[in-house]
Write an enzyme that holds these catalytic residues in place. Structure first.
Site: not given
Length: 244
Positions: A150, A154
């Site tokens: 994750y 980002k």
């Protein structure tokens, strides 16, 4: 005069959390908002809450035909577009050693591929002076246990904004990243756990979790002419977690 009077906005992941709070702020500031999300029930509740200046379109950012339907609706009803808040995202806690191809693909397909095509398919409708806002995360600049995939997705978003600011030079369209920290949303509580989220909030210099409305305030700033000399930038709304 409201800052977003007569503007047209698209908000992905708009059925709840930061997306819904931002859609509400955009409507309050005078915009007409198209909500795009996967869950029809959440979209229906959100559209009812927002009132006549909001339309819900069901679909996933990983479905390119769904994005085509979204922008066809924008063109048919409004003709053009001023604001894109590419906010849809997903994540799961998976430590190194347990990462699977499926986990990687699910995360990057939504957070990176979906974001890329959300923006790219919007460009033919975007007006000069338009604003593209990408949802990043404080995890994109931090090491976070069990959250590497994750976090990497980002970090990729941060570089997309830098590169796209150059690609869009001369168009009058700006692109910036809005990066929340620990924020009180149902998705965060589901992924991280409510008690762990509270602990993260306590680690910030402000000593608490953020509220989605606080991130929405920053989104409204980036969407408006108040941020007219900003592009390629990242704005953190993280209680200082990644700043000190």
């Amino acid at each position: 005069m409201k800052r977003l009077d007569s503007k047209t906005a698209v908000v992905t992941g708009g059925g709840s959390g930061i997306g819904l709070a931002t859609a509400q702020r955009f409507v309050d500031e005078g915009a007409f908002v198209f909500l795009y999300g996967r869950r029809q029930d959440a979209l229906d509740r959100a559209a009812a809450q927002l009132g006549p200046n909001a339309v819900a379109v069901q679909g996933s950012v990983t479905d390119l035909d769904g994005l085509d339907r979204l922008y066809a609706a924008v063109q048919a009803q409004r003709g053009s577009l001023d604001i894109v808040f590419a906010n849809a995202g997903t994540g799961a806690l998976v430590p190194l050693g347990e990462i699977t191809p499926e986990h990687y693909a699910n995360t990057f397909d939504t957070n990176v591929k979906g974001l890329i095509f959300t923006v790219q398919k919007a460009l033919p409708l975007m007006n000069a002076g338009g604003s593209i806002i990408l949802t990043g995360s404080s995890t994109g600049v931090m090491g976070t246990p069990r959250f590497s995939v994750y976090s990497a997705s980002k970090a990729a978003i941060r570089n997309l904004a830098r590169s796209w600011a150059l690609d869009l030079a001369g168009t009058g369209i700006r692109v910036n990243v809005l990066s929340p920290g620990p924020t009180r949303t149902d998705l965060a509580a589901e992924v991280v756990g409510a008690s762990d989220m509270e602990a993260l909030g306590a680690m910030t210099p402000l000593g608490r979790l953020g509220d989605p409305a606080e991130t929405a305030s920053a989104a409204a700033f980036l969407a408006s002419c108040d941020s007219s000399f900003m592009t390629g930038a990242e704005v953190f709304v993280d209680g200082g977690l990644a700043q000190v």
